[in-house]
Design an enzyme around this catalytic site. Structure first.
Site, PDB file in Angstrom:
ATOM      1  N   CYS A 165       0.806  -1.224   0.000  1.00 47.90           N
ATOM      2  CA  CYS A 165       0.000   0.000   0.000  1.00 47.90           C
ATOM      3  C   CYS A 165       0.840   1.276   0.000  1.00 47.90           C
ATOM      4  O   CYS A 165       0.302   2.370  -0.136  1.00 47.90           O
ATOM      5  CB  CYS A 165      -0.945  -0.012   1.194  1.00 47.90           C
ATOM      6  SG  CYS A 165      -1.959  -1.508   1.233  1.00 47.90           S
ATOM      7  N   HIS A 305      -2.277   7.579   7.003  1.00 44.62           N
ATOM      8  CA  HIS A 305      -2.594   6.312   6.333  1.00 44.62           C
ATOM      9  C   HIS A 305      -4.009   5.906   6.737  1.00 44.62           C
ATOM     10  O   HIS A 305      -4.784   5.483   5.894  1.00 44.62           O
ATOM     11  CB  HIS A 305      -1.567   5.252   6.720  1.00 44.62           C
ATOM     12  CG  HIS A 305      -1.709   3.982   5.961  1.00 44.62           C
ATOM     13  ND1 HIS A 305      -1.685   3.922   4.585  1.00 44.62           N
ATOM     14  CD2 HIS A 305      -1.884   2.701   6.394  1.00 44.62           C
ATOM     15  CE1 HIS A 305      -1.833   2.667   4.199  1.00 44.62           C
ATOM     16  NE2 HIS A 305      -1.970   1.908   5.267  1.00 44.62           N
ATOM     17  N   GLU A 316      -0.439   4.742  14.427  1.00 48.48           N
ATOM     18  CA  GLU A 316      -0.046   5.930  13.666  1.00 48.48           C
ATOM     19  C   GLU A 316      -0.215   7.208  14.481  1.00 48.48           C
ATOM     20  O   GLU A 316       0.652   8.088  14.475  1.00 48.48           O
ATOM     21  CB  GLU A 316      -0.861   6.023  12.375  1.00 48.48           C
ATOM     22  CG  GLU A 316      -0.442   7.192  11.499  1.00 48.48           C
ATOM     23  CD  GLU A 316      -1.109   7.210  10.132  1.00 48.48           C
ATOM     24  OE1 GLU A 316      -0.681   8.024   9.290  1.00 48.48           O
ATOM     25  OE2 GLU A 316      -2.058   6.426   9.920  1.00 48.48           O
ATOM     26  N   LYS A 337      -9.303   8.163   3.461  1.00 48.77           N
ATOM     27  CA  LYS A 337      -9.792   6.801   3.206  1.00 48.77           C
ATOM     28  C   LYS A 337     -11.201   6.607   3.766  1.00 48.77           C
ATOM     29  O   LYS A 337     -11.891   5.656   3.382  1.00 48.77           O
ATOM     30  CB  LYS A 337      -8.843   5.768   3.813  1.00 48.77           C
ATOM     31  CG  LYS A 337      -7.531   5.588   3.055  1.00 48.77           C
ATOM     32  CD  LYS A 337      -6.721   4.441   3.645  1.00 48.77           C
ATOM     33  CE  LYS A 337      -5.397   4.252   2.921  1.00 48.77           C
ATOM     34  NZ  LYS A 337      -4.417   5.305   3.257  1.00 48.77           N
ATOM     35  N   HIS A 342      -9.716   2.164   0.691  1.00 47.93           N
ATOM     36  CA  HIS A 342      -8.269   1.948   0.595  1.00 47.93           C
ATOM     37  C   HIS A 342      -7.926   1.462  -0.811  1.00 47.93           C
ATOM     38  O   HIS A 342      -8.252   0.342  -1.190  1.00 47.93           O
ATOM     39  CB  HIS A 342      -7.841   0.928   1.647  1.00 47.93           C
ATOM     40  CG  HIS A 342      -6.358   0.838   1.836  1.00 47.93           C
ATOM     41  ND1 HIS A 342      -5.459   1.515   1.049  1.00 47.93           N
ATOM     42  CD2 HIS A 342      -5.604   0.117   2.729  1.00 47.93           C
ATOM     43  CE1 HIS A 342      -4.233   1.238   1.451  1.00 47.93           C
ATOM     44  NE2 HIS A 342      -4.303   0.398   2.465  1.00 47.93           N
ATOM     45  N   PHE A 403       1.684  -3.592   3.898  1.00 45.61           N
ATOM     46  CA  PHE A 403       1.985  -4.909   4.461  1.00 45.61           C
ATOM     47  C   PHE A 403       3.461  -5.220   4.220  1.00 45.61           C
ATOM     48  O   PHE A 403       4.000  -4.966   3.145  1.00 45.61           O
ATOM     49  CB  PHE A 403       1.128  -5.990   3.798  1.00 45.61           C
ATOM     50  CG  PHE A 403      -0.317  -5.998   4.224  1.00 45.61           C
ATOM     51  CD1 PHE A 403      -0.737  -5.339   5.360  1.00 45.61           C
ATOM     52  CD2 PHE A 403      -1.261  -6.694   3.486  1.00 45.61           C
ATOM     53  CE1 PHE A 403      -2.064  -5.363   5.771  1.00 45.61           C
ATOM     54  CE2 PHE A 403      -2.597  -6.730   3.873  1.00 45.61           C
ATOM     55  CZ  PHE A 403      -2.988  -6.064   5.014  1.00 45.61           C
TER      56      PHE A 403
END
Length: 417
Positions: A165, A305, A316, A337, A342, A403
């Site tokens: 991502c 994110h 985060e 998002k 996403h 990931f």
């Protein structure tokens, strides 16, 4: 060696809340949700039956039908968004030195639908291999920038970054470095993804990564909310034209902003989970600030994110509080998002565009669908909840994580003559 300045002169967007730059930005400001029941296939037996798909989009309105048959959707989306960005930049394709123009693109997965369909078709036969000759050229992740390059005759560096991502944020940082080091004058960069497929939904469901809020898909993407239960899968593309500052100025280009710096790091912790204390996220933001020569107190806005996962959002925000200290409470933090879902490998690109337009328009888009405070999150942070906020933003950062522990952070600032 003196590093050259890098600016953004063109933008293009193809997203679940708008099929062009203008509509995307209006959707963000208005807090529009892109989540709805899946239409690409029958999802009635899937744990998650909704996603953030493109709306009212017909590829044949943009690309000749003969060409589209040879492109997986992720490449189709890349071509549409890059066409818009190049047009927006007003580059004269007849006169520029195309050997000095590169295409550096991001894709986390690539041609997933092509791979899925070819394997399913093979499984229905008697074992005799019968595959489409375009199977591999449609599927491979590097092929989207190849199509952009061939379509426009760009002969500079041409490749795809793959870091899950974080892919398109990585692409932007690479493009930024190629220009400031003098290896290119212009780079078309961004990312695209088309993973709303049976394989994509089934795979992410098996990981327990997706929201299963089938009774209310429009509110399922709820970053920072106490009741969040996973991310909502999206599709689309974002494209940016980056140029060396003097090159852009000499041709009288419209300049959106300057790219101040980029940071990279790795969690070195887990395949899919973030470090609970956000150690890798702390490092990536610090690296970005150092690269830009910016102090933490100068940052006005962070597009996080913020995927709407139970672990990721907390880690985060902890990292932001650690890096920025008390100033964290003066920063407009958001997660777009909540509206787009996403977009995986395209997330960094469309969120970079959102950050840039925030600089230009002085409006921070909201984090929608927030109803309940999470007691693990500092209540003093301004998460721009549910409504857009006006603010004169001079410096904005965009975080993107993938990931495997891949972390990327890009910093944008208003152009200083």
């Amino acid at each position: 060696m003196k590093l050259r300045r890098v600016v953004v002169t063109g933008l293009g967007a193809l997203t679940p809340i708008g099929n062009n730059l203008k509509d995307y930005w209006e959707g963000l400001k208005d807090g529009v949700t892109g989540a709805a029941p899946i239409t690409h296939f029958d999802a009635s037996k899937f744990k998650t039956q909704f996603a953030c798909e493109l709306k009212d989009f017909n590829i044949n309105d943009f690309i000749d039908r003969k060409v589209t048959r040879r492109l997986d959707k992720f490449s189709q989306y890349a071509v549409v968004a890059s066409d818009e960005a190049i047009k927006d930049s007003s580059l004269d394709l007849e006169t520029i030195d195309k050997s000095r123009v590169g295409v550096i693109w991001g894709a986390g997965i690539g041609g997933l639908e092509t791979f899925q369909d070819e394997v399913l078709n093979f499984s229905k036969g008697d074992g005799t291999p019968k595959f489409n000759p375009f199977f591999i050229p449609k599927m491979i992740a590097d092929i989207a920038p190849a199509h952009i390059s061939m379509r426009n005759g760009f002969m500079g560096p041409n490749y795809t970054t793959v870091s899950a991502c974080a892919s398109s944020a990585n692409a932007l940082i690479d493009a930024f470095n190629y220009i400031r080091l003098g290896m290119c004058d212009v780079v078309v960069s961004g990312g695209s993804e088309a993973a709303v497929t049976m394989a994509g939904m089934g795979g992410f469901n098996a990981m327990h990564a997706l929201s299963t809020r089938n009774d209310s898909p429009e509110t399922a993407s709820r970053p920072f909310d106490a009741d969040r239960d996973g991310f909502v899968l999206g599709e689309g593309a974002g494209a940016l034209v980056l140029e060396e500052y003097e090159y852009a100025k000499a041709r009288g280009a419209k300049i959106y902003c300057e790219i101040g710096g980029g940071g990279l790091s790795s969690d070195a912790y887990h395949l899919t989970a973030p470090h609970p204390e956000g150690i890798g996220v702390i490092a990536v933001m610090q690296n970005c600030l150092k690269d830009a020569g910016i102090s933490p107190e100068e940052v006005d806005h962070i597009n996080t994110h913020g995927t709407s996962t139970p672990l990721g959002d907390v880690a985060e925000l902890k990292a932001i509080s650690t890096v920025f200290g008390e100033h964290a409470k003066d920063i407009n933090i958001n997660s777009t998002k909540s509206m787009t879902g996403h977009l995986l490998g395209a997330a960094g690109a469309i969120e970079a565009i959102a950050s840039i337009l925030t600089l230009v328009d002085g409006i921070v888009p909201p984090t929608i669908n927030h109803t309940t405070m999470d007691d693990r999150i500092d209540a003093g942070l301004n998460l721009t909840l549910n409504n857009a906020q006006k603010r004169d933003v001079k410096v904005a950062m965009s975080n993107t994580f993938g990931f495997g522990g891949h972390n990327a952070c890009v910093l944008f600032r208003k152009i200083e003559e």
